[in-house]
Design an enzyme around this catalytic site. Structure first.
Site, short mmCIF file in Angstrom:
data_model
loop_
_atom_site.label_atom_id
_atom_site.label_comp_id
_atom_site.label_asym_id
_atom_site.label_seq_id
_atom_site.Cartn_x
_atom_site.Cartn_y
_atom_site.Cartn_z
N TYR A 194 0.82 -1.21 0.00
CA TYR A 194 0.00 0.00 0.00
C TYR A 194 0.85 1.27 0.00
CZ TYR A 194 -4.40 -2.43 0.48
OH TYR A 194 -5.49 -3.20 0.23
N LYS A 228 -5.68 -11.81 11.94
CA LYS A 228 -5.16 -10.72 12.78
C LYS A 228 -4.86 -11.07 14.26
CE LYS A 228 -6.22 -6.93 9.83
NZ LYS A 228 -7.27 -6.92 8.82
N ASP A 268 -17.10 -12.39 8.83
CA ASP A 268 -15.66 -12.07 8.73
C ASP A 268 -15.21 -11.39 10.02
OD1 ASP A 268 -13.14 -11.09 8.28
OD2 ASP A 268 -13.62 -10.08 6.38
C1 LIG Z 1 -7.41 -7.33 7.32
C2 LIG Z 1 -8.71 -7.92 6.94
C3 LIG Z 1 -8.80 -8.99 6.05
C4 LIG Z 1 -7.61 -9.53 5.31
O1 LIG Z 1 -6.64 -10.08 6.14
P1 LIG Z 1 -5.12 -10.17 5.64
O2 LIG Z 1 -4.46 -11.02 6.67
O3 LIG Z 1 -4.61 -8.76 5.62
O4 LIG Z 1 -5.13 -10.80 4.30
C5 LIG Z 1 -10.05 -9.55 5.82
N1 LIG Z 1 -11.15 -9.06 6.43
C6 LIG Z 1 -11.10 -8.04 7.29
C7 LIG Z 1 -12.35 -7.57 7.94
C8 LIG Z 1 -9.89 -7.40 7.56
O5 LIG Z 1 -9.85 -6.35 8.38
#
Ligand SMILES: *Cc1c(COP(=O)(O)O)cnc(C)c1O
Length: 421
Positions: A15, A263, A234
Site C-alpha cells: 500500500y 489478525k 468475517d
Molecule cells: C485485514 C482484513 C482482512 C484480510 O486479512 P489479511 O491477513 O490482511 O489478508 C479480511 N477481512 C477483514 C475484515 C480485515 O480487516
C-alpha cells in the site's frame, strides 16, 4: 549504508506509492504497547500494528511458547497427518465460538481465511446440485487482497486495475431502521441465486471504521437464515475482544454458518488464518464421490508454531485481567468521546468496544488521498504515536495492555491536533 537506504534498494512496501512515499521508519524492538526506532525513539502503537496485536509487543509468555514449539515440531504436512497443537487449538476455540461452529479449517492469513469461506459456500451448493453462484456483500466492504476476497470487497481505487476481472457480487447498503425492510425484500428477490452473504460484523474497518447496529445485523441474519442464504461472518478484524465481547457475533442472536479469523488469532505474532463452519456445511462435502472434496490447502496450513502462538494468545485472552482491560479501554474511550464531541474540527466520533474513530471536518476534500491524512499521520508520529488515518478518519484501537497514562497521552495529543490542524 543505513537500514533505510538498504531497504529502498531491495524492498517494495505494501500500500505504498514508492515514488512519493516518505522513507520507512526503521523499527528495531517492541515491548508492551510500544515500538522503538533505530534512533531510540519510542512510539506508542495506538493501532496495534495493522490491527493484529492484542497483548502487547514481544510478549514474554507467547515468545516462550513459540520458542519451545520450535524445538519440538516446527512444521508437519497437514494432509494425511495431524498434530496435538492444531487439535487442541480447534477444540479450545470451538468451545468459545457460537455453539453451531463445529469444524476448523486452517490457512495462513485473513484473505486466505476468506477464500476458504467463499469456496466452502460455493461448493456447498455445487455439491447439493443447486445453481447458487452469487454472493451478497455490503457496499464498501473489505475482506482482503487476493482475488476472491477482493471480489467480495467494495469496488474502489484499490481494486480499479482489476475490476473487470473480479466476479460479480450483489452489494447492499448497511442496515438501519429506515432501510431494513427494503434490504430484506432485496434478499428475498435474489435468494435463488445467492450462495451466501459475507459481512464485517458491526464495524467496516478499512472503509473508515464505519459502524452499524447489532440489532439490524441480527435482523438481516435472521432473514438470511429464513431464506436459506449461508452467512459468512468475517471476524478477521473484530475477533478476540475488539468490539468488547470475545467476537462481534456475540452481540447478535442469530449464529453465522461460517466464521473467519486472522489478525488477533496469534496475538499479532505469527501469520495465521482460520475458517470455521457448521456440521451441516461440513456434511455437504462428505461423499464416496471424490469430486465433492474441498480441494484447498496451503503449504503452511496448521503450522505448529502458529498454533502454539495462537494457544498462548488464547491463554492470555481468557485471563480475567484481559476482559478487565478491555472494559477499562471502553470506558476511557467513552469519556474521551464525550469530552471532544462538538469540537469545531470534528465531524463525528463513533465507538464500538475498544475501537474509537474520529472523523475530521474537511471542507470539501474528503478522499483517502487528501493532504489532511498525511498531515495527521506525521503530526502524531512526531508526538511519538502511531496512528494511521483512513482519509480524514483517525482511530485508536490499542493493544489491551495499554496503560491509562498512555491512553491519556494519546487523547491529549488528539485534542491538541483538533485545535491546531
Ligand atoms: C485485514 C482484513 C482482512 C484480510 O486479512 P489479511 O491477513 O490482511 O489478508 C479480511 N477481512 C477483514 C475484515 C480485515 O480487516
Amino acid at each position: 549504508m543505513s537500514l533505510v537506504e538498504r531497504d529502498l534498494a531491495v524492498i517494495w512496501h505494501p500500500y505504498t506509492q514508492m515514488k512519493t512515499a516518505q522513507p520507512p521508519i526503521p523499527i528495531v524492538r517492541g515491548e508492551g504497547t510500544c515500538l522503538f526506532g533505530e534512533d531510540g525513539k519510542k512510539y506508542i502503537d495506538a493501532i496495534s500494528s495493522w490491527w493484529v496485536n492484542i497483548h502487547g509487543h514481544s510478549h514474554p509468555y507467547i515468545a516462550k511458547k513459540i520458542a519451545e514449539q520450535l524445538t519440538v515440531l516446527e512444521h508437519a504436512i497437514f494432509a494425511g497427518f495431524t498434530h496435538p497443537w492444531a487439535v487442541e487449538l480447534a477444540e479450545r476455540l470451538l468451545a468459545i465460538l457460537p455453539s453451531n461452529q463445529a469444524k476448523a479449517f486452517y490457512s495462513d492469513n485473513g484473505s486466505t481465511a476468506i477464500e476458504v469461506a467463499i469456496k466452502m459456500c460455493l461448493q456447498y451448493w455445487h455439491n447439493k446440485g443447486e445453481q447458487r453462484t452469487k454472493i451478497l456483500a455490503f457496499k464498501n466492504a473489505y475482506h482482503g487482497d487476493t482475488f476472491g476476497a477482493m471480489s467480495v470487497s467494495g469496488r474502489s481505487a484499490f481494486t480499479a486495475a482489476f475490476d473487470s476481472l473480479l466476479f460479480e457480487v450483489e452489494f447492499i447498503d448497511l442496515p438501519n431502521a429506515g432501510n431494513i425492510e427494503e434490504l430484506k425484500s432485496q434478499i428475498s428477490n435474489l435468494k435463488s441465486h445467492i450462495s451466501s452473504f459475507i459481512f464485517e460484523p458491526l464495524v467496516q474497518g478499512s472503509a473508515g471504521m464505519i459502524m452499524y447496529e447489532a440489532e439490524y445485523l441480527n435482523e438481516l441474519m435472521a432473514h438470511c437464515k429464513k431464506e436459506g442464504v449461508l452467512m459468512i461472518d468475517d471476524e478477521v478484524f473484530t475477533g478476540f475482544g475488539r468490539t468488547g465481547k470475545s467476537f462481534a457475533c456475540d452481540h447478535v442472536q442469530v449464529q453465522p454458518d461460517i466464521m473467519c479469523f486472522s489478525k488477533g488469532l496469534t496475538g499479532g505474532t505469527m501469520a495465521f488464518g482460520l475458517t470455521t463452519c457448521t456440521q451441516q456445511m461440513y456434511d455437504a462435502f462428505l461423499s464416496d464421490d471424490k469430486m465433492k472434496t474441498l480441494f484447498h490447502g496451503h503449504s503452511y496450513t496448521a503450522n505448529p508454531v502458529a498454533c502454539a502462538a495462537a494457544l498462548a494468545s488464547l491463554d492470555l485472552f481468557l485471563e480475567p485481567s484481559t476482559k478487565a482491560n478491555i472494559d477499562r479501554i471502553i470506558n476511557k474511550h467513552q469519556a474521551f468521546a464525550e469530552k471532544i464531541t462538538g469540537h469545531r474540527s470534528l465531524k463525528t466520533t463513533r465507538q464500538t468496544g475498544t475501537i474509537l474513530a474520529m472523523e475530521w471536518e474537511t471542507g470539501d476534500n474528503t478522499s483517502y488521498f487528501s493532504g489532511l491524512r498525511d498531515k495527521l499521520y506525521h503530526y502524531f508520529l512526531d508526538a511519538g504515536i502511531i496512528l494511521r488515518p483512513l482519509g480524514n478518519v483517525i482511530y485508536i484501537l490499542p493493544p489491551y495492555c495499554i496503560t491509562d497514562a498512555e491512553l491519556d497521552y494519546i487523547y491529549s495529543v488528539i485534542e491538541k491536533a483538533l485545535d491546531e490542524i
